[in-house]
Design a protein around this motif. Structure first.
Motif, PDB file in Angstrom:
ATOM      1  N   GLN A  57      -1.205   5.431   0.016  1.00 59.54           N
ATOM      2  CA  GLN A  57      -2.022   4.417  -0.649  1.00 59.54           C
ATOM      3  C   GLN A  57      -1.724   3.020  -0.110  1.00 59.54           C
ATOM      4  OE1 GLN A  57      -4.308   4.512  -3.304  1.00 59.54           O
ATOM      5  NE2 GLN A  57      -4.416   6.734  -3.086  1.00 59.54           N
ATOM      6  N   ALA A  58      -0.435   2.726   0.112  1.00 53.79           N
ATOM      7  CA  ALA A  58      -0.054   1.405   0.614  1.00 53.79           C
ATOM      8  C   ALA A  58      -0.542   1.200   2.045  1.00 53.79           C
ATOM      9  CB  ALA A  58       1.459   1.234   0.532  1.00 53.79           C
ATOM     10  N   PHE A  59      -0.504   2.248   2.880  1.00 52.59           N
ATOM     11  CA  PHE A  59      -1.031   2.133   4.240  1.00 52.59           C
ATOM     12  C   PHE A  59      -2.535   1.871   4.230  1.00 52.59           C
ATOM     13  CE2 PHE A  59       2.718   4.369   6.229  1.00 52.59           C
ATOM     14  CZ  PHE A  59       3.029   3.345   7.092  1.00 52.59           C
ATOM     15  N   GLN A  60      -3.252   2.503   3.304  1.00 48.85           N
ATOM     16  CA  GLN A  60      -4.694   2.291   3.228  1.00 48.85           C
ATOM     17  C   GLN A  60      -5.035   0.866   2.825  1.00 48.85           C
ATOM     18  OE1 GLN A  60      -6.060   5.329   0.558  1.00 48.85           O
ATOM     19  NE2 GLN A  60      -6.137   6.895   2.164  1.00 48.85           N
ATOM     20  N   LYS A  61      -4.180   0.251   2.023  1.00 43.96           N
ATOM     21  CA  LYS A  61      -4.404  -1.129   1.592  1.00 43.96           C
ATOM     22  C   LYS A  61      -3.771  -2.141   2.536  1.00 43.96           C
ATOM     23  CE  LYS A  61      -4.907   0.050  -3.249  1.00 43.96           C
ATOM     24  NZ  LYS A  61      -4.431  -0.164  -4.619  1.00 43.96           N
ATOM     25  N   LYS A  62      -3.254  -1.661   3.694  1.00 47.27           N
ATOM     26  CA  LYS A  62      -2.638  -2.474   4.730  1.00 47.27           C
ATOM     27  C   LYS A  62      -1.421  -3.256   4.229  1.00 47.27           C
ATOM     28  CE  LYS A  62      -6.722  -3.103   7.658  1.00 47.27           C
ATOM     29  NZ  LYS A  62      -7.241  -1.826   7.444  1.00 47.27           N
ATOM     30  N   ARG A  63      -0.640  -2.624   3.368  1.00 44.07           N
ATOM     31  CA  ARG A  63       0.635  -3.187   2.916  1.00 44.07           C
ATOM     32  C   ARG A  63       1.744  -2.386   3.587  1.00 44.07           C
ATOM     33  NH1 ARG A  63      -0.077  -4.909  -3.344  1.00 44.07           N
ATOM     34  NH2 ARG A  63      -2.028  -6.025  -3.041  1.00 44.07           N
TER      35      ARG A  63
END
Length: 57
Positions: free
Chosen positions: A23-29
């Motif tokens: 989820q964090a990779f998808q939100k570019k975090r």
């Protein structure tokens, strides 16, 4: 018995951390995703040690 329960619990936490990292990779975090992946790796190592009985000697 407590060893296998602890191993199961940490394996469950490992899966949750991997899902949160995705989820964090998808939100570019990327920093947060890296922390989740490090935590997932640590949980995986702890679950392996708990299952094989090395953690609680």
């Amino acid at each position: 018995m407590e060893r296998s329960l602890f191993g199961l619990f940490t394996a469950l936490l490992c899966g949750i951390c991997v899902l949160c990292a995705i989820q964090a990779f998808q939100k570019k975090r990327f920093g947060l995703a890296t922390l989740f992946l490090l935590n997932a790796f640590t949980n995986l190592v702890n679950s392996i040690h708990a299952v094989y009985g090395v953690l609680f000697k």
